[in-house]
Design a protein around this motif. Structure first.
Motif, PDB file in Angstrom:
ATOM      1  N   ARG A 127       2.795  15.153   8.838  1.00  0.00           N
ATOM      2  CA  ARG A 127       2.939  13.772   9.285  1.00  0.00           C
ATOM      3  C   ARG A 127       1.609  13.068   9.062  1.00  0.00           C
ATOM      4  O   ARG A 127       0.562  13.695   9.082  1.00  0.00           O
ATOM      5  CB  ARG A 127       3.318  13.702  10.756  1.00  0.00           C
ATOM      6  CG  ARG A 127       4.685  14.299  11.035  1.00  0.00           C
ATOM      7  CD  ARG A 127       5.218  13.835  12.371  1.00  0.00           C
ATOM      8  NE  ARG A 127       6.600  14.222  12.528  1.00  0.00           N
ATOM      9  CZ  ARG A 127       7.634  13.478  12.170  1.00  0.00           C
ATOM     10  NH1 ARG A 127       7.443  12.301  11.652  1.00  0.00           N
ATOM     11  NH2 ARG A 127       8.864  13.891  12.335  1.00  0.00           N
ATOM     12  N   GLN A 128       1.684  11.766   8.869  1.00  0.00           N
ATOM     13  CA  GLN A 128       0.456  10.991   8.710  1.00  0.00           C
ATOM     14  C   GLN A 128       0.567   9.668   9.447  1.00  0.00           C
ATOM     15  O   GLN A 128       1.658   9.145   9.650  1.00  0.00           O
ATOM     16  CB  GLN A 128       0.133  10.774   7.239  1.00  0.00           C
ATOM     17  CG  GLN A 128       1.194  10.053   6.444  1.00  0.00           C
ATOM     18  CD  GLN A 128       0.815   9.906   4.990  1.00  0.00           C
ATOM     19  OE1 GLN A 128      -0.353   9.871   4.650  1.00  0.00           O
ATOM     20  NE2 GLN A 128       1.804   9.813   4.125  1.00  0.00           N
ATOM     21  N   MET A 129      -0.569   9.177   9.865  1.00  0.00           N
ATOM     22  CA  MET A 129      -0.668   7.896  10.536  1.00  0.00           C
ATOM     23  C   MET A 129      -1.352   6.956   9.550  1.00  0.00           C
ATOM     24  O   MET A 129      -2.501   7.185   9.164  1.00  0.00           O
ATOM     25  CB  MET A 129      -1.494   8.058  11.821  1.00  0.00           C
ATOM     26  CG  MET A 129      -1.432   6.895  12.735  1.00  0.00           C
ATOM     27  SD  MET A 129      -2.127   7.254  14.362  1.00  0.00           S
ATOM     28  CE  MET A 129      -3.859   7.041  14.040  1.00  0.00           C
ATOM     29  N   VAL A 130      -0.634   5.903   9.137  1.00  0.00           N
ATOM     30  CA  VAL A 130      -1.099   5.028   8.063  1.00  0.00           C
ATOM     31  C   VAL A 130      -1.425   3.647   8.638  1.00  0.00           C
ATOM     32  O   VAL A 130      -0.585   3.045   9.308  1.00  0.00           O
ATOM     33  CB  VAL A 130      -0.014   4.905   6.963  1.00  0.00           C
ATOM     34  CG1 VAL A 130      -0.474   3.998   5.843  1.00  0.00           C
ATOM     35  CG2 VAL A 130       0.379   6.279   6.447  1.00  0.00           C
ATOM     36  N   PRO A 131      -2.626   3.123   8.353  1.00  0.00           N
ATOM     37  CA  PRO A 131      -2.929   1.760   8.810  1.00  0.00           C
ATOM     38  C   PRO A 131      -2.095   0.745   8.031  1.00  0.00           C
ATOM     39  O   PRO A 131      -1.909   0.875   6.816  1.00  0.00           O
ATOM     40  CB  PRO A 131      -4.424   1.593   8.517  1.00  0.00           C
ATOM     41  CG  PRO A 131      -4.735   2.607   7.473  1.00  0.00           C
ATOM     42  CD  PRO A 131      -3.747   3.722   7.642  1.00  0.00           C
ATOM     43  N   ILE A 132      -1.580  -0.247   8.752  1.00  0.00           N
ATOM     44  CA  ILE A 132      -0.759  -1.285   8.127  1.00  0.00           C
ATOM     45  C   ILE A 132      -1.153  -2.643   8.696  1.00  0.00           C
ATOM     46  O   ILE A 132      -1.798  -2.725   9.739  1.00  0.00           O
ATOM     47  CB  ILE A 132       0.754  -1.049   8.357  1.00  0.00           C
ATOM     48  CG1 ILE A 132       1.063  -0.980   9.858  1.00  0.00           C
ATOM     49  CG2 ILE A 132       1.237   0.189   7.622  1.00  0.00           C
ATOM     50  CD1 ILE A 132       2.541  -0.982  10.187  1.00  0.00           C
ATOM     51  N   GLY A 143       0.793  -1.225   0.000  1.00  0.00           N
ATOM     52  CA  GLY A 143       0.000   0.000   0.000  1.00  0.00           C
ATOM     53  C   GLY A 143       0.822   1.270   0.000  1.00  0.00           C
ATOM     54  O   GLY A 143       0.281   2.355  -0.200  1.00  0.00           O
ATOM     55  N   PHE A 144       2.138   1.175   0.228  1.00  0.00           N
ATOM     56  CA  PHE A 144       3.001   2.359   0.189  1.00  0.00           C
ATOM     57  C   PHE A 144       3.300   2.695  -1.264  1.00  0.00           C
ATOM     58  O   PHE A 144       3.556   1.807  -2.079  1.00  0.00           O
ATOM     59  CB  PHE A 144       4.320   2.102   0.920  1.00  0.00           C
ATOM     60  CG  PHE A 144       4.223   2.153   2.420  1.00  0.00           C
ATOM     61  CD1 PHE A 144       3.031   1.994   3.091  1.00  0.00           C
ATOM     62  CD2 PHE A 144       5.360   2.362   3.178  1.00  0.00           C
ATOM     63  CE1 PHE A 144       2.956   2.039   4.466  1.00  0.00           C
ATOM     64  CE2 PHE A 144       5.298   2.407   4.561  1.00  0.00           C
ATOM     65  CZ  PHE A 144       4.094   2.249   5.209  1.00  0.00           C
ATOM     66  N   ASP A 145       3.325   3.983  -1.578  1.00  0.00           N
ATOM     67  CA  ASP A 145       3.639   4.420  -2.937  1.00  0.00           C
ATOM     68  C   ASP A 145       5.118   4.243  -3.265  1.00  0.00           C
ATOM     69  O   ASP A 145       5.473   4.006  -4.410  1.00  0.00           O
ATOM     70  CB  ASP A 145       3.259   5.887  -3.130  1.00  0.00           C
ATOM     71  CG  ASP A 145       1.755   6.102  -3.074  1.00  0.00           C
ATOM     72  OD1 ASP A 145       0.997   5.149  -3.353  1.00  0.00           O
ATOM     73  OD2 ASP A 145       1.331   7.228  -2.752  1.00  0.00           O
ATOM     74  N   ALA A 146       5.960   4.390  -2.253  1.00  0.00           N
ATOM     75  CA  ALA A 146       7.403   4.312  -2.474  1.00  0.00           C
ATOM     76  C   ALA A 146       8.062   3.752  -1.214  1.00  0.00           C
ATOM     77  O   ALA A 146       7.478   3.797  -0.129  1.00  0.00           O
ATOM     78  CB  ALA A 146       7.955   5.706  -2.773  1.00  0.00           C
ATOM     79  N   PRO A 147       9.288   3.231  -1.353  1.00  0.00           N
ATOM     80  CA  PRO A 147      10.013   2.772  -0.154  1.00  0.00           C
ATOM     81  C   PRO A 147      10.231   3.927   0.821  1.00  0.00           C
ATOM     82  O   PRO A 147      10.403   5.072   0.407  1.00  0.00           O
ATOM     83  CB  PRO A 147      11.340   2.267  -0.710  1.00  0.00           C
ATOM     84  CG  PRO A 147      11.082   1.991  -2.146  1.00  0.00           C
ATOM     85  CD  PRO A 147      10.039   2.989  -2.583  1.00  0.00           C
ATOM     86  N   GLN A 148      10.259   3.604   2.097  1.00  0.00           N
ATOM     87  CA  GLN A 148      10.532   4.587   3.138  1.00  0.00           C
ATOM     88  C   GLN A 148      12.009   4.499   3.512  1.00  0.00           C
ATOM     89  O   GLN A 148      12.590   3.420   3.499  1.00  0.00           O
ATOM     90  CB  GLN A 148       9.665   4.316   4.367  1.00  0.00           C
ATOM     91  CG  GLN A 148       8.179   4.417   4.102  1.00  0.00           C
ATOM     92  CD  GLN A 148       7.783   5.804   3.641  1.00  0.00           C
ATOM     93  OE1 GLN A 148       8.103   6.802   4.275  1.00  0.00           O
ATOM     94  NE2 GLN A 148       7.099   5.870   2.508  1.00  0.00           N
TER      95      GLN A 148
END
Length: 87
Positions: free
Chosen positions: A66-71, A20-25
């Protein structure tokens, strides 16, 4: 229903990606929150994980936004295991 949130910090030595991530972190320390709710009918207090969130970007990043992303917790554990094996 009562819920509790347990904050933790995870560390990645290398860039990582989760579904679901657009790009590597980038590598770094990331705050992770786990939400849990009590199990009904248990004779002792027991908790069940209902959600896991990662805070982006890394703690050290100087971003204003900043964002909080469900994983998925299993995907996070797999990414951490992969990172440990690469180190």
């Amino acid at each position: 229903m009562t819920t509790r949130t347990t904050p933790t910090v995870v560390h990645f030595n290398a860039a990582f990606a989760l579904p679901g991530f657009d790009a590597p972190q980038p590598p770094g320390d990331y705050r992770v929150d786990v939400d849990e709710e009590p199990l009904e009918g248990a004779s002792r207090v027991a908790w069940r994980r209902v959600a896991t969130f990662i805070h982006l970007p890394a703690i050290s990043a100087r971003e204003l936004s900043r964002q909080m992303v469900p994983i998925d917790a299993a995907s996070l554990e797999a990414a951490l295991d992969k990172d440990r094996r690469q180190s």
